[in-house]
Design a protein around this motif. Structure first.
Motif, PDB file in Angstrom:
ATOM      1  N   SER A 165      23.432  15.882  29.981  1.00  0.00           N
ATOM      2  CA  SER A 165      22.669  14.926  29.183  1.00  0.00           C
ATOM      3  C   SER A 165      22.691  15.442  27.760  1.00  0.00           C
ATOM      4  CB  SER A 165      21.224  14.847  29.693  1.00  0.00           C
ATOM      5  OG  SER A 165      20.400  14.176  28.759  1.00  0.00           O
ATOM      6  N   ALA A 166      23.146  14.610  26.820  1.00  0.00           N
ATOM      7  CA  ALA A 166      23.271  15.087  25.444  1.00  0.00           C
ATOM      8  C   ALA A 166      23.195  13.928  24.462  1.00  0.00           C
ATOM      9  CB  ALA A 166      24.589  15.828  25.267  1.00  0.00           C
ATOM     10  N   PHE A 167      22.970  14.301  23.217  1.00  0.00           N
ATOM     11  CA  PHE A 167      23.018  13.368  22.095  1.00  0.00           C
ATOM     12  C   PHE A 167      24.359  13.546  21.406  1.00  0.00           C
ATOM     13  CE2 PHE A 167      22.379  12.740  17.472  1.00  0.00           C
ATOM     14  CZ  PHE A 167      22.155  11.377  17.493  1.00  0.00           C
ATOM     15  N   ASP A 168      25.061  12.446  21.188  1.00  0.00           N
ATOM     16  CA  ASP A 168      26.344  12.471  20.492  1.00  0.00           C
ATOM     17  C   ASP A 168      26.099  12.083  19.038  1.00  0.00           C
ATOM     18  OD1 ASP A 168      28.874  12.140  19.460  1.00  0.00           O
ATOM     19  OD2 ASP A 168      29.435  10.505  20.800  1.00  0.00           O
ATOM     20  N   PRO A 169      26.127  13.053  18.108  1.00  0.00           N
ATOM     21  CA  PRO A 169      25.833  12.713  16.711  1.00  0.00           C
ATOM     22  C   PRO A 169      26.886  11.797  16.082  1.00  0.00           C
ATOM     23  CG  PRO A 169      26.519  15.008  16.894  1.00  0.00           C
ATOM     24  CD  PRO A 169      26.397  14.470  18.291  1.00  0.00           C
ATOM     25  N   ARG A 170      28.137  11.870  16.554  1.00  0.00           N
ATOM     26  CA  ARG A 170      29.182  10.985  16.010  1.00  0.00           C
ATOM     27  C   ARG A 170      28.931   9.540  16.412  1.00  0.00           C
ATOM     28  NH1 ARG A 170      34.255  13.807  18.371  1.00  0.00           N
ATOM     29  NH2 ARG A 170      32.756  13.829  20.031  1.00  0.00           N
ATOM     30  N   GLY A 171      28.561   9.341  17.669  1.00  0.00           N
ATOM     31  CA  GLY A 171      28.319   7.989  18.163  1.00  0.00           C
ATOM     32  C   GLY A 171      26.888   7.525  17.955  1.00  0.00           C
TER      33      GLY A 171
ATOM     34  N   SER B   5      18.731  22.728  22.529  1.00  0.00           N
ATOM     35  CA  SER B   5      18.357  21.575  21.705  1.00  0.00           C
ATOM     36  C   SER B   5      19.418  20.481  21.710  1.00  0.00           C
ATOM     37  CB  SER B   5      18.099  22.027  20.268  1.00  0.00           C
ATOM     38  OG  SER B   5      19.283  22.576  19.710  1.00  0.00           O
ATOM     39  N   ARG B   6      20.642  20.819  22.124  1.00  0.00           N
ATOM     40  CA  ARG B   6      21.727  19.839  22.101  1.00  0.00           C
ATOM     41  C   ARG B   6      22.017  19.195  23.443  1.00  0.00           C
ATOM     42  NH1 ARG B   6      26.787  21.449  18.997  1.00  0.00           N
ATOM     43  NH2 ARG B   6      27.417  21.402  21.150  1.00  0.00           N
ATOM     44  N   LYS B   7      21.763  19.929  24.536  1.00  0.00           N
ATOM     45  CA  LYS B   7      22.168  19.382  25.834  1.00  0.00           C
ATOM     46  C   LYS B   7      21.370  19.989  26.979  1.00  0.00           C
ATOM     47  CE  LYS B   7      25.863  22.746  26.455  1.00  0.00           C
ATOM     48  NZ  LYS B   7      25.518  23.516  25.285  1.00  0.00           N
TER      49      LYS B   7
ATOM     50  N   ARG C 225      17.332  10.416  25.358  1.00  0.00           N
ATOM     51  CA  ARG C 225      17.726  11.738  25.876  1.00  0.00           C
ATOM     52  C   ARG C 225      16.596  12.333  26.711  1.00  0.00           C
ATOM     53  NH1 ARG C 225      19.039  17.339  23.570  1.00  0.00           N
ATOM     54  NH2 ARG C 225      19.127  18.424  25.556  1.00  0.00           N
ATOM     55  N   HIS C 226      15.368  12.209  26.247  1.00  0.00           N
ATOM     56  CA  HIS C 226      14.228  12.728  27.017  1.00  0.00           C
ATOM     57  C   HIS C 226      14.155  12.034  28.378  1.00  0.00           C
ATOM     58  CE1 HIS C 226      10.339  14.460  27.916  1.00  0.00           C
ATOM     59  NE2 HIS C 226       9.900  13.245  28.171  1.00  0.00           N
ATOM     60  N   LEU C 227      14.350  10.720  28.407  1.00  0.00           N
ATOM     61  CA  LEU C 227      14.359   9.978  29.668  1.00  0.00           C
ATOM     62  C   LEU C 227      15.468  10.498  30.584  1.00  0.00           C
ATOM     63  CD1 LEU C 227      13.570   7.551  31.532  1.00  0.00           C
ATOM     64  CD2 LEU C 227      15.335   6.275  30.305  1.00  0.00           C
ATOM     65  N   HIS C 228      16.665  10.660  30.040  1.00  0.00           N
ATOM     66  CA  HIS C 228      17.793  11.164  30.834  1.00  0.00           C
ATOM     67  C   HIS C 228      17.479  12.549  31.391  1.00  0.00           C
ATOM     68  CE1 HIS C 228      20.892   8.471  28.525  1.00  0.00           C
ATOM     69  NE2 HIS C 228      20.130   7.781  29.345  1.00  0.00           N
TER      70      HIS C 228
ATOM     71  N   THR D  21      13.647   3.604  22.802  1.00  0.00           N
ATOM     72  CA  THR D  21      14.419   2.914  21.767  1.00  0.00           C
ATOM     73  C   THR D  21      15.208   3.841  20.856  1.00  0.00           C
ATOM     74  OG1 THR D  21      12.467   2.879  20.344  1.00  0.00           O
ATOM     75  CG2 THR D  21      12.861   0.924  21.712  1.00  0.00           C
ATOM     76  N   THR D  22      14.797   5.089  20.717  1.00  0.00           N
ATOM     77  CA  THR D  22      15.531   6.003  19.851  1.00  0.00           C
ATOM     78  C   THR D  22      16.416   6.910  20.705  1.00  0.00           C
ATOM     79  OG1 THR D  22      13.905   7.797  19.900  1.00  0.00           O
ATOM     80  CG2 THR D  22      13.564   6.031  18.256  1.00  0.00           C
ATOM     81  N   PRO D  23      17.474   7.466  20.121  1.00  0.00           N
ATOM     82  CA  PRO D  23      18.313   8.397  20.891  1.00  0.00           C
ATOM     83  C   PRO D  23      17.521   9.578  21.463  1.00  0.00           C
ATOM     84  CG  PRO D  23      19.461   7.718  18.920  1.00  0.00           C
ATOM     85  CD  PRO D  23      18.056   7.179  18.810  1.00  0.00           C
ATOM     86  N   ASP D  24      16.533  10.091  20.734  1.00  0.00           N
ATOM     87  CA  ASP D  24      15.712  11.197  21.243  1.00  0.00           C
ATOM     88  C   ASP D  24      14.901  10.775  22.463  1.00  0.00           C
ATOM     89  OD1 ASP D  24      16.582  13.110  19.441  1.00  0.00           O
ATOM     90  OD2 ASP D  24      14.929  12.752  18.030  1.00  0.00           O
TER      91      ASP D  24
END
Length: 140
Positions: free
Chosen positions: A124-130, A110-112, A91-94, A85-88
């Motif tokens: 695989s990454a977290f987009d902080p803007r989105g 830590s970013r990708k 990302r871990h799943l991806h 449910t959370t972006p983290d």
């Protein structure tokens, strides 16, 4: 076992849908059965089409296909039935799905998490803007 993402050319075989490949045109994909949910015209030569869900890497995934001058250049996807449910968590799943599919990545911080191939990359990454995590396949 057949891989849905071909490591030789980056093509993506969608379960119940078309084969996504470098420089494919929208009309070709529609003719192969791609269903389009939304179209976003960027007025810069870029057009994004959303589609899905499809089964990809064993999970349900929604796609955003990035076209430049009507040629497919990137595929963005995020798993939609993971229970994360959370972006983290997403990302871990991806990262875990990519590790299972392709082994150890060439770049991980830590970013990708990044896999580099002669034809392009999978990141695989977290987009902080989105505010979301996604996997992006890019053809060079």
């Amino acid at each position: 076992m057949a891989h849905e993402i071909d490591i030789h050319d980056g093509s993506v075989r969608l379960n119940g849908g078309p084969l996504l490949s470098r420089d494919a045109r929208v009309q070709q994909l529609r003719a192969m059965g791609l269903s389009i949910n939304q179209v976003f015209e960027m007025q810069t030569g870029w057009r994004f089409l959303t589609s899905g869900p499809y089964t990809l890497l064993g999970k349900s995934a929604n796609l955003a296909l990035a076209f430049f001058n009507d040629e497919l250049k990137r595929v963005h996807f995020a798993m939609s039935d993971s229970g994360a449910t959370t972006p983290d968590q997403i990302r871990h799943l991806h990262d875990t799905l990519l590790l299972t599919e392709f082994g150890a990545p060439q770049v991980q911080d830590s970013r990708k998490t990044m896999y580099v191939f002669p034809w392009g990359t999978i990141v695989s990454a977290f987009d902080p803007r989105g505010g979301q995590s996604e996997i992006v396949l890019t053809w060079q």
